[in-house]
Design a protein around this motif. Structure first.
Motif, PDB file in Angstrom:
ATOM      1  N   ARG A 802       0.834  -1.205   0.000  1.00 34.35           N
ATOM      2  CA  ARG A 802       0.000   0.000   0.000  1.00 34.35           C
ATOM      3  C   ARG A 802       0.872   1.260   0.000  1.00 34.35           C
ATOM      4  O   ARG A 802       0.562   2.239  -0.678  1.00 34.35           O
ATOM      5  CB  ARG A 802      -0.910  -0.011   1.231  1.00 34.35           C
ATOM      6  N   ILE A 803       1.951   1.211   0.758  1.00 36.11           N
ATOM      7  CA  ILE A 803       2.834   2.383   0.816  1.00 36.11           C
ATOM      8  C   ILE A 803       3.505   2.601  -0.545  1.00 36.11           C
ATOM      9  O   ILE A 803       3.581   3.731  -1.032  1.00 36.11           O
ATOM     10  CB  ILE A 803       3.885   2.187   1.932  1.00 36.11           C
ATOM     11  N   ILE A 804       3.989   1.511  -1.142  1.00 37.32           N
ATOM     12  CA  ILE A 804       4.665   1.628  -2.445  1.00 37.32           C
ATOM     13  C   ILE A 804       3.714   2.199  -3.488  1.00 37.32           C
ATOM     14  O   ILE A 804       4.086   3.056  -4.294  1.00 37.32           O
ATOM     15  CB  ILE A 804       5.212   0.254  -2.888  1.00 37.32           C
ATOM     16  N   SER A 805       2.457   1.745  -3.487  1.00 35.61           N
ATOM     17  CA  SER A 805       1.496   2.257  -4.471  1.00 35.61           C
ATOM     18  C   SER A 805       1.230   3.742  -4.254  1.00 35.61           C
ATOM     19  O   SER A 805       0.934   4.473  -5.190  1.00 35.61           O
ATOM     20  CB  SER A 805       0.190   1.472  -4.394  1.00 35.61           C
ATOM     21  N   GLN A 806       1.370   4.193  -3.012  1.00 37.91           N
ATOM     22  CA  GLN A 806       1.183   5.623  -2.728  1.00 37.91           C
ATOM     23  C   GLN A 806       2.403   6.439  -3.156  1.00 37.91           C
ATOM     24  O   GLN A 806       2.269   7.572  -3.622  1.00 37.91           O
ATOM     25  CB  GLN A 806       0.933   5.801  -1.219  1.00 37.91           C
ATOM     26  N   LEU A 807       3.580   5.844  -3.020  1.00 37.44           N
ATOM     27  CA  LEU A 807       4.816   6.594  -3.306  1.00 37.44           C
ATOM     28  C   LEU A 807       5.035   6.790  -4.804  1.00 37.44           C
ATOM     29  O   LEU A 807       5.709   7.737  -5.210  1.00 37.44           O
ATOM     30  CB  LEU A 807       6.022   5.854  -2.710  1.00 37.44           C
ATOM     31  N   PHE A 808       4.503   5.873  -5.605  1.00 29.93           N
ATOM     32  CA  PHE A 808       4.751   5.961  -7.044  1.00 29.93           C
ATOM     33  C   PHE A 808       3.451   6.250  -7.776  1.00 29.93           C
ATOM     34  O   PHE A 808       2.530   5.433  -7.750  1.00 29.93           O
ATOM     35  CB  PHE A 808       5.373   4.657  -7.559  1.00 29.93           C
ATOM     36  N   PRO A 809       3.354   7.395  -8.426  1.00 31.58           N
ATOM     37  CA  PRO A 809       2.120   7.752  -9.145  1.00 31.58           C
ATOM     38  C   PRO A 809       1.907   6.830 -10.335  1.00 31.58           C
ATOM     39  O   PRO A 809       2.836   6.143 -10.787  1.00 31.58           O
ATOM     40  CB  PRO A 809       2.378   9.192  -9.592  1.00 31.58           C
ATOM     41  N   SER A 817      15.851   6.884 -12.978  1.00 32.16           N
ATOM     42  CA  SER A 817      16.686   6.563 -11.807  1.00 32.16           C
ATOM     43  C   SER A 817      16.247   7.464 -10.659  1.00 32.16           C
ATOM     44  O   SER A 817      16.941   8.391 -10.280  1.00 32.16           O
ATOM     45  CB  SER A 817      18.170   6.799 -12.137  1.00 32.16           C
ATOM     46  N   GLY A 818      15.084   7.175 -10.145  1.00 30.01           N
ATOM     47  CA  GLY A 818      14.506   8.110  -9.180  1.00 30.01           C
ATOM     48  C   GLY A 818      14.494   7.620  -7.760  1.00 30.01           C
ATOM     49  O   GLY A 818      13.796   8.185  -6.925  1.00 30.01           O
ATOM     50  N   LEU A 819      15.197   6.529  -7.444  1.00 28.51           N
ATOM     51  CA  LEU A 819      15.126   5.989  -6.088  1.00 28.51           C
ATOM     52  C   LEU A 819      16.130   6.698  -5.190  1.00 28.51           C
ATOM     53  O   LEU A 819      17.321   6.411  -5.223  1.00 28.51           O
ATOM     54  CB  LEU A 819      15.406   4.481  -6.093  1.00 28.51           C
ATOM     55  N   SER A 820      15.661   7.640  -4.411  1.00 26.81           N
ATOM     56  CA  SER A 820      16.519   8.291  -3.409  1.00 26.81           C
ATOM     57  C   SER A 820      16.234   7.632  -2.069  1.00 26.81           C
ATOM     58  O   SER A 820      15.128   7.738  -1.535  1.00 26.81           O
ATOM     59  CB  SER A 820      16.209   9.790  -3.338  1.00 26.81           C
ATOM     60  N   TRP A 821      17.243   6.934  -1.542  1.00 31.07           N
ATOM     61  CA  TRP A 821      17.033   6.141  -0.333  1.00 31.07           C
ATOM     62  C   TRP A 821      16.588   6.992   0.860  1.00 31.07           C
ATOM     63  O   TRP A 821      15.613   6.609   1.544  1.00 31.07           O
ATOM     64  CB  TRP A 821      18.292   5.351  -0.015  1.00 31.07           C
ATOM     65  N   PRO A 822      17.199   8.111   1.182  1.00 32.75           N
ATOM     66  CA  PRO A 822      16.741   8.871   2.347  1.00 32.75           C
ATOM     67  C   PRO A 822      15.277   9.298   2.225  1.00 32.75           C
ATOM     68  O   PRO A 822      14.516   9.187   3.180  1.00 32.75           O
ATOM     69  CB  PRO A 822      17.683  10.084   2.375  1.00 32.75           C
ATOM     70  N   GLN A 823      14.900   9.778   1.040  1.00 27.14           N
ATOM     71  CA  GLN A 823      13.506  10.195   0.865  1.00 27.14           C
ATOM     72  C   GLN A 823      12.561   9.001   0.970  1.00 27.14           C
ATOM     73  O   GLN A 823      11.530   9.064   1.644  1.00 27.14           O
ATOM     74  CB  GLN A 823      13.345  10.859  -0.507  1.00 27.14           C
ATOM     75  N   MET A 824      12.902   7.921   0.275  1.00 25.15           N
ATOM     76  CA  MET A 824      12.042   6.737   0.288  1.00 25.15           C
ATOM     77  C   MET A 824      11.893   6.178   1.693  1.00 25.15           C
ATOM     78  O   MET A 824      10.796   5.856   2.148  1.00 25.15           O
ATOM     79  CB  MET A 824      12.612   5.655  -0.639  1.00 25.15           C
ATOM     80  N   SER A 826      12.371   7.653   4.618  1.00 22.02           N
ATOM     81  CA  SER A 826      11.603   8.543   5.495  1.00 22.02           C
ATOM     82  C   SER A 826      10.116   8.420   5.223  1.00 22.02           C
ATOM     83  O   SER A 826       9.293   8.340   6.142  1.00 22.02           O
ATOM     84  CB  SER A 826      12.031  10.002   5.288  1.00 22.02           C
ATOM     85  N   ALA A 827       9.760   8.372   3.926  1.00 22.87           N
ATOM     86  CA  ALA A 827       8.346   8.275   3.567  1.00 22.87           C
ATOM     87  C   ALA A 827       7.763   6.929   4.008  1.00 22.87           C
ATOM     88  O   ALA A 827       6.658   6.880   4.568  1.00 22.87           O
ATOM     89  CB  ALA A 827       8.193   8.445   2.059  1.00 22.87           C
ATOM     90  N   ILE A 828       8.518   5.860   3.797  1.00 19.10           N
ATOM     91  CA  ILE A 828       8.010   4.526   4.154  1.00 19.10           C
ATOM     92  C   ILE A 828       7.799   4.415   5.661  1.00 19.10           C
ATOM     93  O   ILE A 828       6.751   3.963   6.131  1.00 19.10           O
ATOM     94  CB  ILE A 828       8.982   3.434   3.658  1.00 19.10           C
ATOM     95  N   SER A 829       8.803   4.843   6.432  1.00 20.14           N
ATOM     96  CA  SER A 829       8.673   4.738   7.887  1.00 20.14           C
ATOM     97  C   SER A 829       7.559   5.632   8.398  1.00 20.14           C
ATOM     98  O   SER A 829       6.833   5.292   9.339  1.00 20.14           O
ATOM     99  CB  SER A 829      10.008   5.047   8.578  1.00 20.14           C
ATOM    100  N   SER A 830       7.395   6.799   7.778  1.00 21.05           N
ATOM    101  CA  SER A 830       6.329   7.720   8.192  1.00 21.05           C
ATOM    102  C   SER A 830       4.957   7.112   7.893  1.00 21.05           C
ATOM    103  O   SER A 830       4.049   7.130   8.743  1.00 21.05           O
ATOM    104  CB  SER A 830       6.499   9.053   7.451  1.00 21.05           C
ATOM    105  N   TYR A 831       4.803   6.551   6.700  1.00 18.91           N
ATOM    106  CA  TYR A 831       3.522   5.925   6.354  1.00 18.91           C
ATOM    107  C   TYR A 831       3.234   4.729   7.258  1.00 18.91           C
ATOM    108  O   TYR A 831       2.096   4.502   7.680  1.00 18.91           O
ATOM    109  CB  TYR A 831       3.530   5.469   4.895  1.00 18.91           C
TER     110      TYR A 831
END
Length: 1402
Positions: A802-809, A817-824, A826-831
């Protein structure tokens, strides 16, 4: 990395990989040189580590996405491990042992080609090349949807490890330098491998290992880099020491780095003389020399010392070019210099100095360089690891940011008096994330000295082995049989403490850092340690502020972007106050808050108690320090509010709605495994645990601080306009926060249980009843090899997708090449925190626990949640009911289900529960809910609870007759199942739906019949249902097997109970008819006889004028049940029934049928072979069978009942007498059986008698008993005897002479018995003349005064004619004369008497 700047400012946190699975199965290969091999080496270099990220690791659509290889060396052993953040890799670890060699630190280099992964290895005596298939060539499809796939190391056995083409011994000349461990390696464009090594003679030599697919043996070449004439002129006559011959140690390289260009390789070497030199391998020229000391402010002392601790790193960007990072080591200080390589025309190179950064740490282990940042790793003598990073582009002040590294486990375990030592130590040792499996295994091996070597133990097996080892050690060292509880406890603590110390020691050793691994594409940073891999992940502002060292706190807050300096100051002061409180809270005080949260007591009171204890034990002026800090705060309430808002994850929107984004199938398939490996799952959930633990402490200290503010109550401190209720509101919000984080922390530590397969299947069945199997929150739990926490389970099975489907439109491009680990991250842990946040509308976490059969964990979760959280209360009650149901506490479950009903229509989960098409009670949501719960209880098999709940639901359905009918039917069914017949009957009678009522009635009849509870069935009143009951029983009676079900008898009892005797008689007569037709067995005949008797009795109880019944029809009633009424058995259209005449049976008819049935039974009992055929026989045919069986009494009885002739009986008996007369012994023996079945008129006791005599006597008695006109029975008997040539017995002749002498004479004549006929005529004439007239039954002999007599002249004439025809026969002549003479006498007497009579008349 630039993309992550905003997050980097917030700080990083180390998360250790303390895996709980079995030790990774490492496959081992050994390499030894052929022949004598290399001599054993005395050199052992320091352990080292490193790694390699695949080139396309940041592309969403790549096979190598989020995939990397890391390695570690120890002596002559190299361990290689391939990891993925998305997929669990199988067979992903190998270990190479190089005999008599030692691996150079950093001597492992990994490269990718189009088809292969190439690993180049340098030891102190050899160089090696390993070639593995590239992941893109390993799988059939680029789309990987499995959760487990093979690693590139799977086929290590096929790698030509010992092929001479793939290794080379370092030549003795120029030989490897013993004073330098630097090395570099790279691949050439033609597939060759180049190794750069420091030469023993100074300078650098390069080994060229030819391409592995070269045809034939191509020798390995060695090139030594030499000074060119151009460089001599340009670089003031510098000449390689290898040429000059006056080499010194200062000329040795200490660090190498290679930058490959299209047709060349630039080799950078940092030397002990502090100079950086750049070589071109293609031209074999030194292109640049730079003195690093020129960039050191004070370099006098440094110039005299050899630069053995210097390090060199490169970073390349297509836009910014090549960056060179140099670390210059000096005592008590270190300096990083960052340069950019600048090239001019004609191959002139120079360095552009970007930045110089200073550190005070001693021993640098490793550092990593990007085009914007430096990450550095230090390790000091006190075993303290330090990781710092700095952005040298934007950070003008040179302020390093420190990473919060994972602390080592505590040296000791505190055990309270109320705790069991074994339980407490076990909990501390096996707490998730505390110790690695390897550390525990090593500690166990050392603790149990002499025990067998243990390997490949799972987490549970390890736990068991440790417990057994401790128990064995304990028992082996205890000598006394009895000792006090205190001594026992102390010994337990002693042994467990010893083992725990081993665990800490080995965990500390395995936690020694070796290197940093930085992913330039995704900005991910890993810390490679001796025993495991840990990750540096971004942490939020709140955690960062709380974990920062004091001296960095103010700088950090200022850089967070707050505009108001006054507010920044307030925030820092609040955090400082919290730190002061946290440092002063003792273990006992901390336990007060823990216990309050666990026992669901208000945290505010616990904070108040802790504050009182702090004030009472304030020896270090804590309160004064806090008071002075508070004085500096302008607006404490506002600052506290900001802290609370930062930590609160409550959202108003329902998260499920935001996660229903529909993406294209190709995108969904590629994203299906993103961040799905056990490594990532563990990391994310460890981060959630770390955050919840940190914030629990923040909230605890914040509560204490707020209690202190309330206690002070000073308007100056609070600010003039602060209101009391605002403080109370903040206090309440903080209290909810601490309870929320306590709950999440508990869930992050609570392990999931292993679930047996049968329990999983049962759970799936229950979920299918609830129609929840399609929910994304419910997936069958895979039986994992290593224990998971329930948060890990939830993230892996539900939240991640569910989180992955929210992160990627939906319009995500797979090649970006859009995978930024810090952003991803932070977003995953927050969700994930939002999903776990108790007061959010999302109910996925408890739903997932239910779907995975984690009932004990779910119960505890709801227990900790319910008293204070008012969101999803009904859903929680429902879940608790499910748990009670599984635990076997049905009544508690029912209470929970009823409590949840009030929230139906208000909560998303309960709404989804009732959202179904096939619900029978569709009037109101609450009735739909009851319907679902009733189905669930039915599946579990709890009829009593179903009745209670359905009775409650009826009150809800007062105006809805359909729902009432459904519920009443449900109540009826389960009362009936429980054997509550009266209650079932009552429920049926109250059912408002007539069709359902009829169904229930039908079921009641069938079930009570099957249970033989017929008295209840008969005695129920059946108001307005009498005809229906009779119809149901009649239908059942006619539809089922007669011998196994007693529906006719039930119907008989039913009518008798209601005094309806005629119907009772009809029922039993129909029963008897069917038995005769369908059941051709002895029991069937017995039953038939009884049925007719019962029918007879019924009619005798009625007045004679009403004693009749209608003959049951023998057609449609008995057709096959369920057959189409329109078609015959062969499918043809049946003819329309013709009007049949009704036949009335009276009492006499029934009596006849009764006799017939009894006789059939008698025959069957005597001769079982006739059983099958008697049913359809007419009385006449039956007589024949009875005669054959010798049942003559019975046959006569049947003949008399149906007015039949007895002739067949007499003929049959006569024949049996003849058979006995001339039969053998067997016939005589058999005769006694049928003789016994007939009743004799008298018994002979004076003499012995034979069966033959008895048979003749029986015949004689019948002839005497059954007399009729003209005695036809005598005639048929004599006829039978004479036809078989049997002489007539005297008694028969004498008997028949009396009855009909003339007929006897005719019979004699018929059978040519002339002599007997003559004798009879003579005797008869004598009798007429008065000589023995009584022998012929003649009352008056011939006389003129008596009535007239007669002679059978026709028969006598016939006799005389026969005798007279054969005159040659003398005997016949004599007989003729006798008869003639006797007739003459008779004629004369007749003449005389006639005359006398005429005389008298006249």
């Amino acid at each position: 990395m630039a993309a992550a700047v905003g997050f980097a400012e917030r700080g990083y946190l180390e998360l250790g990989g303390a895996e709980r699975g079995a030790c990774r199965r490492v496959r081992e290969l050994v390499f030894s040189l052929p022949g004598a091999g290399a001599p054993p080496t005395a050199i052992r270099y320091a352990d080292s580590a490193g790694g390699y990220w695949y080139q396309e690791n940041a592309q969403l659509g790549s096979v190598t996405r989020n995939r990397f290889i890391h390695w570690a060396t120890s002596g002559g052993t190299l361990e290689l491990i391939e990891e993925s953040l998305d997929i669990n890799l199988l067979n992903n670890a190998i270990q190479l042992r190089f005999q008599n060699c030692s691996l150079l630190p950093g001597g492992v280099h990994i490269f990718e080609t189009q088809n292969n992964v190439v690993i180049l290895i340098s030891t102190n005596q050899t160089v090696h090349r390993l070639i593995f298939p590239h992941p893109t060539r390993l799988y059939r499809s680029e789309l990987i949807t499995e959760s487990n796939i093979q690693s590139v190391f799977t086929d290590i056995g096929k790698v030509h490890f010992r092929d001479p083409l793939n290794y080379c011994v370092i030549p003795t000349i120029p030989s490897l330098s013993t004073n330098s461990t630097a090395s570099a390696a790279w691949l050439t464009s033609d597939g060759g491998a180049l190794f750069a090594l420091p030469s023993a003679s100074g300078g650098i030599f390069v080994l060229n290992l030819p391409s592995h697919d070269t045809y034939g043996m191509v020798p390995t070449t060695v090139v030594e880099l030499k000074q060119s004439s151009v460089m001599q002129r340009l670089l003031t006559g510098w000449m390689p020491t290898a040429i000059r011959g006056d080499q010194g140690p200062s000329d040795l390289p200490v660090s190498f780095s290679v930058h490959c260009r299209e047709h060349d390789a630039l080799l950078f070497a940092l030397y002990q003389d502090h100079k950086l030199r750049m070589w071109s391998y293609k031209d074999q020229m030194c292109l640049m020399v730079a003195d690093m000391l020129e960039f050191v402010p004070v370099n006098k002392d440094l110039r005299l010392a050899a630069g053995t601790g210097h390090k060199l790193q490169l970073a390349y960007s297509e836009t910014l070019g090549l960056y060179i990072g140099v670390y210059l080591h000096a005592p008590k200080q270190g300096q990083f210099c960052v340069f950019q390589l600048v090239s001019t025309e004609s191959q002139h190179y120079s360095l552009d100095h970007i930045s110089s950064l200073f550190t005070s740490q001693e021993t640098l282990i490793d550092f990593a360089l990007t085009t914007a940042e430096i990450w550095a790793l230090w390790h000091d003598d006190e075993n303290q690891t330090t990781v710092k990073y700095i952005n040298f582009e934007h950070n003008v002040a040179g302020q390093w940011n420190q990473v919060s590294v994972q602390p080592l486990p505590a040296d000791e375990v505190d055990i309270r008096d109320d705790q069991d030592p074994r339980e407490t130590f076990t909990e501390a040792i096996f707490m998730p994330g505390q110790f690695t499996n390897a550390a525990l295994l090593k500690a166990l091996q050392i603790f149990s000295q002499g025990a067998e070597r243990l390997t490949d133990l799972s987490w549970d097996e390890l736990k068991k082995e440790i417990t057994i080892a401790l128990e064995n050690e304990f028992q082996g060292n205890v000598t006394e049989y009895e000792f006090s509880h205190e001594v026992f406890r102390q010994l337990q603590i002693e042994f467990w403490s010893k083992f725990y110390a081993y665990c800490v020691q080995y965990q500390e050793e395995l936690s020694r850092p070796l290197a940093l691994l930085l992913n330039h594409c995704t900005s991910m940073v890993c810390l490679l340690k001796k025993g495991y891999l840990s990750f540096l992940v971004p942490c939020s502002l709140m955690d960062h502020l709380f974990l920062l060292p004091d001296e960095q706190l103010m700088n950090e807050v200022e850089s967070t972007g707050f505009d108001e300096s006054e507010f920044s100051h307030d925030l820092v002061s609040i955090v400082q106050c919290l730190r002061l409180i946290g440092e002063s809270v003792s273990v006992e005080m901390a336990l007060t808050m823990e216990m309050a949260c666990c026992r669901l007591q208000p945290p505010e009171r616990a904070a108040e108690q802790i504050l009182k204890d702090l004030i009472a034990n304030d020896t270090e002026n804590l309160m004064e320090d806090i008071h002075s800090k508070l004085q500096e705060i302008k607006n404490p309430i506002n600052a506290i509010g900001v802290l609370i808002r930062e930590m609160d994850y409550e959202t108003d929107v329902e998260m499920e709605r935001g996660f229903d984004i529909v993406q294209p199938l190709s995108v969904r398939m590629h994203l299906s495994q993103l961040y799905g490996s056990s490594t990532t799952v563990s990391m994310v959930c460890r981060c959630v645990y770390k955050m919840s633990m940190t914030r629990f402490l923040i909230c605890r200290d914040l509560l204490i601080l707020q209690q202190l503010l309330l206690r002070l109550g000073d308007a100056v401190i609070l600010g003039g306009g602060q209101l009391f209720h605002t403080q109370q509101s903040l206090l309440h919000r903080t209290s909810l926060l601490i309870l929320s984080y306590y709950l999440i922390r508990w869930a992050s530590q609570r392990l999931a249980s292993d679930v047996p397969v049968d329990e999983l299947e049962s759970n799936l069945q229950h979920l299918s009843v609830l129609k929840l199997t399609d929910s994304t929150a419910i997936t069958p739990l895979k039986l994992v090899s290593s224990p998971q926490t329930i948060v890990e389970l939830f993230f892996q099975e539900v939240a991640r997708k569910r989180i992955i489907s929210q992160l990627f439109p939906p319009n995500t491009a797979l090649d970006e090449s859009g995978l930024s680990w810090p952003q991803m991250f932070s977003a995953i842990s927050s969700y994930l925190l939002q999903f776990l946040w108790p007061s959010n509308p999302s109910f996925l976490f408890p739903e997932c626990l239910m779907g995975a059969c984690q009932y004990a964990q779910l119960q505890e979760y709801i227990r900790l949640l319910e008293p204070w959280c008012h969101v999803n209360m009904g859903s929680c009650r429902f879940m608790m009911g499910r748990c009670y149901l599984v635990m076997g506490e049905g009544h508690k479950a029912l209470d929970c289900f009823c409590q949840a009903a009030s929230e139906v229509g208000k909560e998303e989960f309960l709404d989804r529960l009732i959202r179904s098409e096939d619900v029978e009670m569709a009037s109101t949501p609450r009735l739909q809910y009851y319907d679902k719960v009733l189905r669930l209880l039915d599946t579990v098999g709890l009829p009593e609870l179903i009745i209670q709940l359905a009775t409650l639901a009826i009150t809800e359905a007062a105006d809805d007759w359909r729902s009432q009918a459904t519920l009443r039917t449900c109540i009826f069914k389960h009362h009936l199942d429980l054997g509550h017949n009266s209650q079932a009957y009552e429920a049926m009678t109250h059912n408002p739906d007539s069709s359902r009522q009829l169904d229930c009635l039908r079921q009641l009849v069938v079930v009570l019949c099957e249970r033989s509870q017929l008295q209840d069935l008969v005695e129920f009143p059946y108001v307005n249902l009498h005809n229906e009951v009779v119809g149901i029983i009649e239908y059942r009676a006619r539809a089922v097997d007669l011998m196994t079900h007693n529906y006719y008898e039930l119907l008989y009892a039913f009518h008798i109970y209601r005094h309806n005797y005629r119907k009772a008689g009809t029922v039993m007569f129909e029963y008897g008819m069917r038995l005769g037709r369908e059941v051709r067995t002895l029991p069937g005949l017995q039953k038939q006889a009884n049925c007719y008797l019962a029918a007879l009795n019924c009619l005798r109880l009625i007045r004679p004028e009403y004693a009749w019944i209608v003959q049951p029809a023998s057609g449609a009633v008995y057709e096959r049940p369920g057959a189409s009424p329109k078609r015959s058995h062969d499918g043809e259209c049946a003819a329309a029934p013709t009007g049949s005449q009704i036949e009335i049976l009276e009492l006499q008819d029934l009596e006849k049928e009764c006799v017939l049935a009894r006789i059939r039974l008698t025959l069957a009992q005597h001769d079982p072979t006739t059983t099958a055929i008697t049913g359809n026989l007419s009385p006449k045919e039956l007589v024949t069978l009875l005669v054959q069986a010798g049942l003559f009494d019975t046959a006569i009885s049947l003949c008399q009942t149906y007015n039949l002739s007895l002739r067949p009986v007499f003929e049959g008996l006569t024949f049996k007498c003849i058979k006995l007369q001339f039969g053998g012994e067997a016939a005589l023996t058999e005769a006694w059986d049928w003789l016994a079945a007939n009743q004799f008129s008298s018994v002979i006791t004076t003499k012995e008698t034979s069966a033959t005599d008895e048979a003749w006597r029986l015949l004689s008695s019948y002839l005497d008993r059954y007399k009729s006109q003209n005695s036809p029975y005598h005639r048929c008997v004599i006829n039978k005897l004479l036809s078989h040539g049997v002489p007539l017995p005297n008694w028969l002749i004498n008997s028949y002479k009396k009855v009909d002498a003339a007929e006897l004479l005719r019979l004699y004549l018929n059978y040519d018995l002339l002599e007997e006929a003559v004798d009879l005529v003579l005797e008869y004439v004598d009798a007429l003349l008065g000589k023995g007239p009584h022998y012929f039954g003649i009352e008056y002999p011939l006389s003129a005064t008596t009535p007239m007599v007669w002679l059978p002249y026709s028969a006598i004439d016939q006799l005389l004619q026969v005798l007279g025809e054969n005159t040659t026969n003398h005997h016949n002549t004599v007989l003729y004369q006798k008869v003639h003479d006797k007739l003459e006498v008779y004629q004369s007497q007749v003449d005389k008497a006639t005359r006398v009579l005429l005389y008298h008349r006249n």
